[in-house]
Scaffold this motif. Structure first.
Motif, PDB file in Angstrom:
ATOM      1  N   ALA A 106       0.096  44.145  30.511  1.00  0.00           N
ATOM      2  CA  ALA A 106       1.305  43.793  31.254  1.00  0.00           C
ATOM      3  C   ALA A 106       1.642  44.839  32.307  1.00  0.00           C
ATOM      4  N   GLY A 107       1.343  46.094  32.014  1.00  0.00           N
ATOM      5  CA  GLY A 107       1.644  47.148  32.977  1.00  0.00           C
ATOM      6  C   GLY A 107       0.681  47.206  34.146  1.00  0.00           C
ATOM      7  N   LEU A 108      -0.528  46.668  33.958  1.00  0.00           N
ATOM      8  CA  LEU A 108      -1.544  46.767  35.004  1.00  0.00           C
ATOM      9  C   LEU A 108      -1.627  45.554  35.920  1.00  0.00           C
ATOM     10  N   VAL A 109      -0.986  44.454  35.535  1.00  0.00           N
ATOM     11  CA  VAL A 109      -1.142  43.240  36.341  1.00  0.00           C
ATOM     12  C   VAL A 109      -0.542  43.382  37.735  1.00  0.00           C
ATOM     13  N   ALA A 110       0.394  44.320  37.909  1.00  0.00           N
ATOM     14  CA  ALA A 110       0.976  44.516  39.234  1.00  0.00           C
ATOM     15  C   ALA A 110       0.020  45.248  40.168  1.00  0.00           C
ATOM     16  N   ASP A 111      -0.947  45.982  39.634  1.00  0.00           N
ATOM     17  CA  ASP A 111      -1.853  46.793  40.451  1.00  0.00           C
ATOM     18  C   ASP A 111      -3.293  46.292  40.442  1.00  0.00           C
ATOM     19  N   LEU A 112      -3.650  45.475  39.480  1.00  0.00           N
ATOM     20  CA  LEU A 112      -5.018  44.985  39.357  1.00  0.00           C
ATOM     21  C   LEU A 112      -5.023  43.465  39.342  1.00  0.00           C
ATOM     22  N   PRO A 113      -6.168  42.855  39.684  1.00  0.00           N
ATOM     23  CA  PRO A 113      -6.276  41.408  39.460  1.00  0.00           C
ATOM     24  C   PRO A 113      -6.034  41.087  37.990  1.00  0.00           C
ATOM     25  N   ILE A 114      -5.422  39.953  37.741  1.00  0.00           N
ATOM     26  CA  ILE A 114      -5.039  39.615  36.363  1.00  0.00           C
ATOM     27  C   ILE A 114      -6.226  39.606  35.410  1.00  0.00           C
ATOM     28  N   PRO A 115      -7.384  39.021  35.774  1.00  0.00           N
ATOM     29  CA  PRO A 115      -8.526  39.091  34.844  1.00  0.00           C
ATOM     30  C   PRO A 115      -8.959  40.525  34.548  1.00  0.00           C
ATOM     31  N   ALA A 116      -8.891  41.416  35.574  1.00  0.00           N
ATOM     32  CA  ALA A 116      -9.275  42.812  35.356  1.00  0.00           C
ATOM     33  C   ALA A 116      -8.290  43.505  34.417  1.00  0.00           C
ATOM     34  N   ALA A 117      -6.989  43.234  34.601  1.00  0.00           N
ATOM     35  CA  ALA A 117      -5.982  43.842  33.724  1.00  0.00           C
ATOM     36  C   ALA A 117      -6.173  43.375  32.288  1.00  0.00           C
ATOM     37  N   SER A 162       4.760  53.060  27.594  1.00  0.00           N
ATOM     38  CA  SER A 162       6.033  52.508  28.040  1.00  0.00           C
ATOM     39  C   SER A 162       6.986  52.419  26.858  1.00  0.00           C
ATOM     40  N   GLU A 163       8.124  53.062  26.986  1.00  0.00           N
ATOM     41  CA  GLU A 163       9.121  53.015  25.912  1.00  0.00           C
ATOM     42  C   GLU A 163       9.935  51.731  25.941  1.00  0.00           C
ATOM     43  N   VAL A 164       9.854  51.001  27.046  1.00  0.00           N
ATOM     44  CA  VAL A 164      10.636  49.772  27.189  1.00  0.00           C
ATOM     45  C   VAL A 164       9.682  48.602  27.376  1.00  0.00           C
ATOM     46  N   PRO A 165      10.131  47.395  27.048  1.00  0.00           N
ATOM     47  CA  PRO A 165       9.277  46.214  27.247  1.00  0.00           C
ATOM     48  C   PRO A 165       8.935  46.016  28.721  1.00  0.00           C
ATOM     49  N   ILE A 166       7.779  45.443  28.969  1.00  0.00           N
ATOM     50  CA  ILE A 166       7.315  45.150  30.323  1.00  0.00           C
ATOM     51  C   ILE A 166       7.179  43.646  30.457  1.00  0.00           C
ATOM     52  N   ALA A 167       7.852  43.080  31.475  1.00  0.00           N
ATOM     53  CA  ALA A 167       7.821  41.637  31.725  1.00  0.00           C
ATOM     54  C   ALA A 167       7.206  41.384  33.100  1.00  0.00           C
ATOM     55  N   PRO A 168       5.920  41.087  33.162  1.00  0.00           N
ATOM     56  CA  PRO A 168       5.279  40.832  34.467  1.00  0.00           C
ATOM     57  C   PRO A 168       5.885  39.611  35.153  1.00  0.00           C
ATOM     58  N   GLU A 169       5.898  39.656  36.478  1.00  0.00           N
ATOM     59  CA  GLU A 169       6.447  38.546  37.246  1.00  0.00           C
ATOM     60  C   GLU A 169       5.361  37.672  37.861  1.00  0.00           C
ATOM     61  N   GLU A 170       4.099  38.074  37.774  1.00  0.00           N
ATOM     62  CA  GLU A 170       3.007  37.294  38.344  1.00  0.00           C
ATOM     63  C   GLU A 170       2.828  36.006  37.544  1.00  0.00           C
ATOM     64  N   PRO A 171       2.940  34.843  38.183  1.00  0.00           N
ATOM     65  CA  PRO A 171       2.825  33.569  37.439  1.00  0.00           C
ATOM     66  C   PRO A 171       1.480  33.408  36.734  1.00  0.00           C
ATOM     67  N   GLY A 172       0.418  33.924  37.336  1.00  0.00           N
ATOM     68  CA  GLY A 172      -0.899  33.761  36.735  1.00  0.00           C
ATOM     69  C   GLY A 172      -1.049  34.467  35.402  1.00  0.00           C
ATOM     70  N   PHE A 173      -0.175  35.428  35.131  1.00  0.00           N
ATOM     71  CA  PHE A 173      -0.272  36.169  33.868  1.00  0.00           C
ATOM     72  C   PHE A 173       0.022  35.278  32.675  1.00  0.00           C
ATOM     73  N   PHE A 174       0.843  34.246  32.871  1.00  0.00           N
ATOM     74  CA  PHE A 174       1.271  33.403  31.758  1.00  0.00           C
ATOM     75  C   PHE A 174       0.297  32.254  31.496  1.00  0.00           C
TER      76      PHE A 174
END
Length: 337
Positions: A106-117, A162-174
């Protein structure tokens, strides 16, 4: 003659024959004992009938889809746990691996392609599995101790990330956790594919058969020229891979990753294996029966949720189920007086 009679004392006389025990009736089909499989199918049918008679929402499409999705995490962890249990070991770290893999992905999807993350999340599980396997196989440490230490260490690393939950915003992640192929979730099909391929691996390949044999008698396997250490490492690697994949799919399904997720997931995995007939001593268990154990466990959880039973009572029930099944397994073994 008198001397012979006096020599025939109770100490030298042959012991009386032990009375034969009445054998339990068995159902044998095609030369194989199918009693356990028939009993298992009857248990599943009974649970489904109970659900149909006591709940109006069990057979709704929404609940059935949720049921199939809920099977995925437990199913993947259970198969990985089965492979480790077959060697006579245990992996208590799978819940922590789920948390770490999910939050890293979840933390990497903002910086990497979703399959790579997602690949990084699964790779993290592989690394943890290899480390557990090396510590157990190479250094001879007890699996319980190694994986218990890994449980706390990996959980701590998840909070470090990450001490807090991470909620990705990329639609492809879901997509991975929510996509449907017809009425069946894609994630459920992935889990089923793992069980099918895993069953073939355990029964049809030299490496899989060696893993099963190690749990029966590791020394005999070693004397046969098989590298026991390598196969033990492979078993823990498979468990870590399944846990990493489960973490990625879970984060994708719920849409948020938390470092605290996965607590007591190892209990669900062990319970599914034990319900499926796997022996915690190693050497006995199958992918098909473990999948049945997953189904029984998820059906019970779903029914308890529909009945509004609190989650902590569900944990109590799972513990009691494990003890009861182990007692039944022990009762089926020959007893020596």
């Amino acid at each position: 003659m008198a001397d012979q009679l006096t020599r025939n004392t109770p100490e030298t006389a042959a012991p009386p024959a032990e009375p034969s025990r009445t054998r339990r009736p068995r159902l044998v089909v095609g030369g194989r004992d199918r009693t356990a499989e028939v009993a298992f199918a009857a248990l599943v049918l009974a649970l489904v009938l109970l659900a149909a008679l006591t709940s109006d929402t069990f057979f709704t499409p929404t609940n059935l889809t949720n049921l199939l999705k809920q099977m995925v995490t437990t199913g993947l962890l259970a198969f990985g746990m089965l492979v480790v249990i077959l060697t006579g070991g245990i992996d208590l770290s799978v819940g922590s691996v789920v948390a770490f893999s999910g939050i890293v992905t979840a933390g990497l999807v903002a910086d990497l392609p979703i399959p790579a993350a997602m690949g990084v999340g699964v790779a993290a599980g592989i690394v943890f599995g290899v480390l557990n396997g090396v510590l157990v196989a190479r250094f001879g440490l007890a699996p319980f101790v190694v994986t218990l230490a890994a449980l706390t260490t990996i959980r701590g690393l998840a909070f470090v990330y990450s001490e807090v939950p991470i909620a990705p915003e990329e639609p492809g992640f879901f997509w991975l956790g929510s996509a449907l192929l017809g009425p069946v979730p894609l994630s459920t099909l992935i889990m089923l594919a793992v069980f099918v391929l895993g069953g073939i691996f355990l029964t049809r390949t030299p490496a899989g058969r060696a893993i099963v044999a190690i749990g029966g008698n590791a020394e005999t396997v070693r004397l046969a020229g098989i590298n026991v250490r390598r196969h033990v490492v492979l078993a823990y690697t498979i468990s870590g891979t399944c846990a990493g994949l489960a973490g990625v799919i879970l984060a994708s399904r719920v849409g948020i990753a938390q470092p605290s997720v996965g607590v007591a997931f190892e209990l669900d995995a062990i319970a599914a294996c034990v319900i499926g007939g796997a022996s915690l001593a190693g050497g006995r268990g199958s992918a098909r029966a473990t999948l049945g154990g997953v189904l029984v466990l998820v059906l019970i959880n779903n029914l308890l949720n529909l009945y509004g039973v609190q989650s902590y009572w569900q944990q109590v029930l799972k513990g009691l189920i494990i003890v009861a099944v182990i007692l039944v397994q022990r009762g089926n073994r020959p007893r020596w007086s």
